[in-house]
Design a protein around this motif. Structure first.
Motif, mmCIF file in Angstrom:
data_model
loop_
_atom_site.group_PDB
_atom_site.id
_atom_site.type_symbol
_atom_site.label_atom_id
_atom_site.label_comp_id
_atom_site.label_asym_id
_atom_site.label_seq_id
_atom_site.Cartn_x
_atom_site.Cartn_y
_atom_site.Cartn_z
ATOM 1 N N ASP A 40 -4.082 8.732 7.990
ATOM 2 C CA ASP A 40 -4.067 8.095 6.680
ATOM 3 C C ASP A 40 -3.031 8.712 5.743
ATOM 4 O O ASP A 40 -2.611 8.080 4.785
ATOM 5 C CB ASP A 40 -5.448 8.183 6.027
ATOM 6 N N GLU A 41 -2.620 9.952 6.002
ATOM 7 C CA GLU A 41 -1.665 10.627 5.138
ATOM 8 C C GLU A 41 -0.220 10.326 5.511
ATOM 9 O O GLU A 41 0.674 10.538 4.725
ATOM 10 C CB GLU A 41 -1.889 12.141 5.204
ATOM 11 N N VAL A 42 0.022 9.804 6.701
ATOM 12 C CA VAL A 42 1.373 9.548 7.177
ATOM 13 C C VAL A 42 1.825 8.180 6.693
ATOM 14 O O VAL A 42 1.107 7.203 6.815
ATOM 15 C CB VAL A 42 1.420 9.595 8.725
ATOM 16 N N GLU A 43 3.021 8.123 6.114
ATOM 17 C CA GLU A 43 3.573 6.831 5.731
ATOM 18 C C GLU A 43 4.181 6.194 6.963
ATOM 19 O O GLU A 43 5.098 6.722 7.568
ATOM 20 C CB GLU A 43 4.631 7.002 4.645
ATOM 21 N N ILE A 44 3.641 5.044 7.340
ATOM 22 C CA ILE A 44 4.126 4.334 8.516
ATOM 23 C C ILE A 44 4.964 3.156 8.041
ATOM 24 O O ILE A 44 4.514 2.352 7.231
ATOM 25 C CB ILE A 44 2.953 3.837 9.380
ATOM 26 N N PHE A 45 6.182 3.069 8.533
ATOM 27 C CA PHE A 45 7.050 1.959 8.195
ATOM 28 C C PHE A 45 7.098 1.000 9.367
ATOM 29 O O PHE A 45 7.119 1.402 10.515
ATOM 30 C CB PHE A 45 8.455 2.450 7.845
ATOM 31 N N SER A 46 7.105 -0.271 9.036
ATOM 32 C CA SER A 46 7.057 -1.288 10.069
ATOM 33 C C SER A 46 7.941 -2.456 9.651
ATOM 34 O O SER A 46 8.663 -2.377 8.659
ATOM 35 C CB SER A 46 5.613 -1.743 10.276
ATOM 36 N N SER A 47 7.859 -3.542 10.416
ATOM 37 C CA SER A 47 8.660 -4.720 10.115
ATOM 38 C C SER A 47 7.839 -5.983 10.343
ATOM 39 O O SER A 47 6.848 -5.976 11.059
ATOM 40 C CB SER A 47 9.910 -4.745 10.987
ATOM 41 N N LYS A 69 5.897 -0.578 4.313
ATOM 42 C CA LYS A 69 4.776 0.339 4.525
ATOM 43 C C LYS A 69 3.555 -0.448 4.993
ATOM 44 O O LYS A 69 3.440 -1.652 4.736
ATOM 45 C CB LYS A 69 4.433 1.070 3.237
ATOM 46 N N ARG A 70 2.656 0.246 5.644
ATOM 47 C CA ARG A 70 1.407 -0.359 6.078
ATOM 48 C C ARG A 70 0.653 -0.851 4.848
ATOM 49 O O ARG A 70 0.595 -0.181 3.828
ATOM 50 C CB ARG A 70 0.600 0.695 6.830
ATOM 51 N N GLY A 71 0.100 -2.079 4.935
ATOM 52 C CA GLY A 71 -0.652 -2.630 3.818
ATOM 53 C C GLY A 71 -0.547 -4.139 3.759
ATOM 54 O O GLY A 71 -0.052 -4.786 4.676
ATOM 55 N N HIS A 84 -0.136 -1.523 11.626
ATOM 56 C CA HIS A 84 0.393 -0.514 12.551
ATOM 57 C C HIS A 84 1.911 -0.521 12.512
ATOM 58 O O HIS A 84 2.523 -1.362 11.867
ATOM 59 C CB HIS A 84 -0.125 -0.784 13.970
ATOM 60 N N SER A 85 2.522 0.395 13.223
ATOM 61 C CA SER A 85 3.973 0.554 13.175
ATOM 62 C C SER A 85 4.711 -0.270 14.219
ATOM 63 O O SER A 85 5.924 -0.243 14.268
ATOM 64 C CB SER A 85 4.332 2.027 13.363
#
Length: 146
Positions: A34-41, A81-83, A105-106
């Protein structure tokens, strides 16, 4: 009987402290998921709802950023970002549509959509009273339905 000298006791305590310190420093600490910023597309394709053909030139808006579909009707939005997001799709002659989307998810996600064409006004009646010289130009008109 073995005599314990203060120097031996001091050496043992120092060795113990060094061992504890080096073992503690060598551990790798990983943050919680939860603390890691996950970037996705988000990637997707926009098609005509009647023909199923891809639509090029559609503006896809997310977070005030605008992207345009290519000649195959495809788009790609990186570094999200995830969200939750709201994607908005617009092009003249088509109904503007919005789609709520969640990135969980990423691995990247796919958001395809079909746009509905706006009805075209085909019957145009022009009438004139008296003698006038007028230039009339015709343009295809679209009408938004409520």
């Amino acid at each position: 009987m073995i005599r314990k000298s203060p120097l031996i006791l001091l050496s043992l305590c120092f060795s113990f402290l060094l061992t504890v310190w080096f073992n503690g420093c060598g551990q790798k600490v990983t943050p919680d998921q939860d603390e890691v910023e996950i970037f996705s597309s988000i990637t997707g394709q926009v098609n005509d709802s009647i023909t199923g053909d891809p639509i090029s030139g559609v503006t896809v808006t997310v977070n005030s950023q605008k992207f345009v579909t290519n000649t195959d009707g495809r788009y790609l939005i990186n570094n999200l970002k995830r969200g939750g997001y709201t994607l908005s799709y617009s092009l003249s002659g088509y109904e503007t549509q919005s789609k709520n989307f969640t990135l969980a998810h990423s691995a990247g996600s796919i958001a395809n959509i079909e746009l509905n064409r706006l009805p075209i006004i085909e019957n145009v009646q022009i009438s004139s009273v008296g003698q006038t010289n007028a230039t009339i130009s015709f343009q295809t008109l679209s009408q938004k339905t409520p």
